[in-house]
Design a protein around this motif. Structure first.
Motif, PDB file in Angstrom:
ATOM      1  N   GLU A 399       0.832  -1.211   0.000  1.00 27.79           N
ATOM      2  CA  GLU A 399       0.000   0.000   0.000  1.00 27.79           C
ATOM      3  C   GLU A 399       0.864   1.258   0.000  1.00 27.79           C
ATOM      4  O   GLU A 399       0.502   2.262  -0.625  1.00 27.79           O
ATOM      5  N   ILE A 400       1.989   1.232   0.711  1.00 23.14           N
ATOM      6  CA  ILE A 400       2.894   2.389   0.701  1.00 23.14           C
ATOM      7  C   ILE A 400       3.439   2.615  -0.705  1.00 23.14           C
ATOM      8  O   ILE A 400       3.520   3.756  -1.195  1.00 23.14           O
ATOM      9  N   SER A 401       3.797   1.538  -1.387  1.00 20.35           N
ATOM     10  CA  SER A 401       4.299   1.644  -2.767  1.00 20.35           C
ATOM     11  C   SER A 401       3.246   2.250  -3.680  1.00 20.35           C
ATOM     12  O   SER A 401       3.558   3.099  -4.535  1.00 20.35           O
ATOM     13  N   GLU A 402       2.010   1.816  -3.525  1.00 14.06           N
ATOM     14  CA  GLU A 402       0.938   2.348  -4.363  1.00 14.06           C
ATOM     15  C   GLU A 402       0.704   3.825  -4.084  1.00 14.06           C
ATOM     16  O   GLU A 402       0.420   4.613  -5.002  1.00 14.06           O
ATOM     17  N   PHE A 403       0.842   4.235  -2.832  1.00 14.99           N
ATOM     18  CA  PHE A 403       0.686   5.642  -2.484  1.00 14.99           C
ATOM     19  C   PHE A 403       1.826   6.466  -3.106  1.00 14.99           C
ATOM     20  O   PHE A 403       1.604   7.547  -3.672  1.00 14.99           O
ATOM     21  N   GLU A 404       3.047   5.961  -2.996  1.00 15.15           N
ATOM     22  CA  GLU A 404       4.210   6.661  -3.586  1.00 15.15           C
ATOM     23  C   GLU A 404       4.060   6.774  -5.090  1.00 15.15           C
ATOM     24  O   GLU A 404       4.406   7.796  -5.693  1.00 15.15           O
ATOM     25  N   GLU A 405       3.529   5.725  -5.724  1.00 18.50           N
ATOM     26  CA  GLU A 405       3.325   5.731  -7.169  1.00 18.50           C
ATOM     27  C   GLU A 405       2.317   6.801  -7.565  1.00 18.50           C
ATOM     28  O   GLU A 405       2.491   7.517  -8.557  1.00 18.50           O
ATOM     29  N   GLU A 406       1.281   6.943  -6.759  1.00 22.61           N
ATOM     30  CA  GLU A 406       0.256   7.957  -7.032  1.00 22.61           C
ATOM     31  C   GLU A 406       0.844   9.351  -6.881  1.00 22.61           C
ATOM     32  O   GLU A 406       0.505  10.259  -7.663  1.00 22.61           O
ATOM     33  N   LEU A 407       1.759   9.515  -5.920  1.00 18.56           N
ATOM     34  CA  LEU A 407       2.405  10.812  -5.742  1.00 18.56           C
ATOM     35  C   LEU A 407       3.244  11.181  -6.968  1.00 18.56           C
ATOM     36  O   LEU A 407       3.311  12.342  -7.377  1.00 18.56           O
ATOM     37  N   LYS A 408       3.892  10.184  -7.572  1.00 23.19           N
ATOM     38  CA  LYS A 408       4.765  10.436  -8.725  1.00 23.19           C
ATOM     39  C   LYS A 408       3.964  10.740  -9.977  1.00 23.19           C
ATOM     40  O   LYS A 408       4.336  11.591 -10.781  1.00 23.19           O
ATOM     41  N   LEU A 409       2.810  10.050 -10.122  1.00 23.10           N
ATOM     42  CA  LEU A 409       2.095  10.117 -11.400  1.00 23.10           C
ATOM     43  C   LEU A 409       1.052  11.237 -11.457  1.00 23.10           C
ATOM     44  O   LEU A 409       1.243  12.224 -12.159  1.00 23.10           O
ATOM     45  N   ASN A 410      -0.001  11.108 -10.732  1.00 21.38           N
ATOM     46  CA  ASN A 410      -1.159  11.982 -10.931  1.00 21.38           C
ATOM     47  C   ASN A 410      -1.327  13.060  -9.865  1.00 21.38           C
ATOM     48  O   ASN A 410      -1.794  14.145 -10.155  1.00 21.38           O
ATOM     49  N   ARG A 411      -0.990  12.717  -8.659  1.00 26.56           N
ATOM     50  CA  ARG A 411      -1.210  13.600  -7.515  1.00 26.56           C
ATOM     51  C   ARG A 411      -2.673  14.030  -7.423  1.00 26.56           C
ATOM     52  O   ARG A 411      -2.995  15.149  -7.069  1.00 26.56           O
ATOM     53  N   ASP A 412      -3.549  13.091  -7.811  1.00 26.51           N
ATOM     54  CA  ASP A 412      -4.988  13.327  -7.686  1.00 26.51           C
ATOM     55  C   ASP A 412      -5.350  13.259  -6.196  1.00 26.51           C
ATOM     56  O   ASP A 412      -5.108  12.247  -5.532  1.00 26.51           O
ATOM     57  N   GLU A 413      -5.923  14.356  -5.644  1.00 26.77           N
ATOM     58  CA  GLU A 413      -6.165  14.441  -4.205  1.00 26.77           C
ATOM     59  C   GLU A 413      -7.087  13.331  -3.698  1.00 26.77           C
ATOM     60  O   GLU A 413      -6.865  12.763  -2.625  1.00 26.77           O
TER      61      GLU A 413
END
Length: 486
Positions: A399-413
């Motif tokens: 789950e931490i990896s998926e959160f970090e991935e979201e931060l890198k890609l879209n940063r959709d709130e």
């Protein structure tokens, strides 16, 4: 063939108070048995009667239940061949356990049991104390006295206070409910020429030398209502008055819904007190939580829906039902087996036919962390769970990896919030595997953070600095100091 047992009372006083019929019966009987010879009338008639007394049984046994059983066994054995007379102090049907045993066991075995007169010691005691039992009266056996059974707003007479040891036990029990200096009355040999009445402070009760087998203790009614504020009935009456016609406007306006926020607040304040191990604060906050319970119950009673009696009965029935290893014959090996039985009984009690999910039993009102914990716990009970903590930890990393991935890609709130929620949910699962309640754990950390940050504020004041003017390094230095302190 079973014969007749005639039971008579010797009264509470001297020979001149003994009914003539009873006098004739005991003086003419060839087979007279006495529960005890320690009685004024026996002393006066000693040369006129032949008897067998059971005082030796008291001397041979410490347990009164065993004493009464042996007396009854002896009487029933004697009465298989001859008619006998059994004489007891006072009236046979007042505070006489052996008589009650004879009436049940003797009649079941075919004996003829006849109870004849005798003056109760209560008549003489009422007269000696000049009290009217119609005002409210309770008779209690000193040997089975329990604090919770006392009705202290009426007259209370405690009988069988026959020595200092029993008087001491009575004193300690009464002190659970009354002040140490509360005035009580020691009544010995009421109605006889040896009558002695003495008022003493409660703490002096076991120092009274006049105590003997003819002694009772009288507790006058409590007039100061504040003295009984520790009793649950007092709290019920106070809350009823607050919501009554002449009560408090605020209390009268409250509903189940309006009180919800206060119940939540009080529960969290109690948790804080427990976390700090502040006993006085725990007592206060438990009282506040209890207040909420009684308020809700009073609202239910005012609406004609339910009362606190229904609440107490419901939880009492549930505790007995769900603890068959205590109140039944079920045998358990450890607390895990207790919980397994609890869940099995709970499933039988609840009709789940109209529910969509086993998760529906988790309250929607729980805080999010606690709700996550209980949702996972429910799912785990039917096997939906990681078999080891390793799987739970791997899920956290995922789950931490998926959160970090979201931060890198879209940063959709919205997506970031959901991914971060997944991390928290996974961490809750780890906590559950280690039997840590996450809400409690986070609450502990919140308190720890507050205490340490408060230390930084105090240090800033001591050095006459504003927090906003301090560097992060300075604050971190004080933080570490605070960390060493707790």
């Amino acid at each position: 063939m079973a014969k007749q047992i005639t039971i008579v009372g010797l009264g509470a006083g001297d020979l001149n108070q003994l009914p003539f019929g009873v006098y004739q019966l005991i003086t003419k009987s060839e087979h007279l048995f006495l529960r005890t010879k320690e009685h004024p009338i026996i002393e006066e008639l000693n040369s006129e009667i032949t008897y067998e007394a059971f005082d030796f049984i008291y001397e041979e046994n410490d347990d009164f239940g065993e004493v009464y059983r042996k007396i009854v066994e002896t009487l029933l054995t004697k009465a298989t061949e001859i008619d006998i007379v059994y004489a007891v102090p006072g009236h046979p049907l007042v505070a006489e356990k052996t008589v009650q045993l004879l009436l049940t066991e003797g009649r079941q075995k075919g004996y003829t049991i006849v109870v004849q007169g005798g003056q109760s010691f209560l008549d003489s005691t009422f007269q000696a104390l000049e009290i009217d039992p119609i005002e409210g009266f309770q008779l209690v056996d000193a040997l089975t006295l329990k604090s919770e059974q006392l009705q202290l707003n009426g007259h209370v007479i405690i009988t069988q206070v026959y020595d200092q040891m029993v008087a001491s036990e009575v004193k300690l029990t009464l002190m659970e409910q009354l002040p140490d200096d509360y005035k009580v009355v020691v009544v010995t040999a009421a109605g006889s020429s040896q009558q002695l009445i003495k008022e003493v402070a409660l703490y002096e009760l076991d120092r009274e030398t006049s105590v003997n087998n003819l002694t009772s203790v009288y507790i006058p009614p409590v007039k100061n209502v504040e003295m009984l504020h520790h009793q649950f009935t007092s709290l019920r009456q106070i809350i009823a008055q607050l919501r009554g016609p002449n009560g408090c406007p605020w209390d009268k306006e409250q509903t189940h819904h309006s009180l919800k926020k206060y119940l939540i607040e009080e529960c969290y304040e109690l948790l804080e007190a427990i976390e700090k191990e502040d006993i006085d604060h725990i007592i206060e906050e438990l009282g506040d939580v209890l207040l909420q319970v009684v308020l809700h119950a009073q609202i239910g009673e005012d609406d004609g829906m339910f009362s606190i009696n229904d609440v107490i009965k419901g939880i009492s029935d549930k505790m007995v039902r769900r603890h068959p290893h205590v109140f039944g014959e079920t045998i358990v090996q450890d607390s895990d087996e207790v919980l397994t039985n609890w869940d099995a009984i709970k499933r039988k009690e609840k009709d789940t036919s109209d529910k969509e999910s086993i998760l529906d039993s988790v309250s929607i009102a729980l805080p999010a962390l606690s709700k996550a914990y209980h949702l996972q716990k429910k799912a785990a009970k039917i096997g939906f769970d990681w078999p080891t903590t390793y799987g739970a930890w791997e899920k956290v990393k995922e789950e931490i990896s998926e959160f970090e991935e979201e931060l890198k890609l879209n940063r959709d709130e919205l997506l970031m919030m959901k991914e971060f929620g997944d991390i928290l949910f996974a961490l809750v699962n780890v906590a559950r595997h280690y039997k840590i309640e996450p809400e409690e754990a986070l609450s502990s950390t919140n308190n720890k953070f507050y205490d340490r940050f408060r230390y930084i504020e105090k240090k800033a004041m001591e050095n006459q600095k504003e927090l906003k003017d301090m560097s992060l390094e300075e604050m971190d230095e004080y933080w570490n100091e605070a960390k060493k302190r707790n």
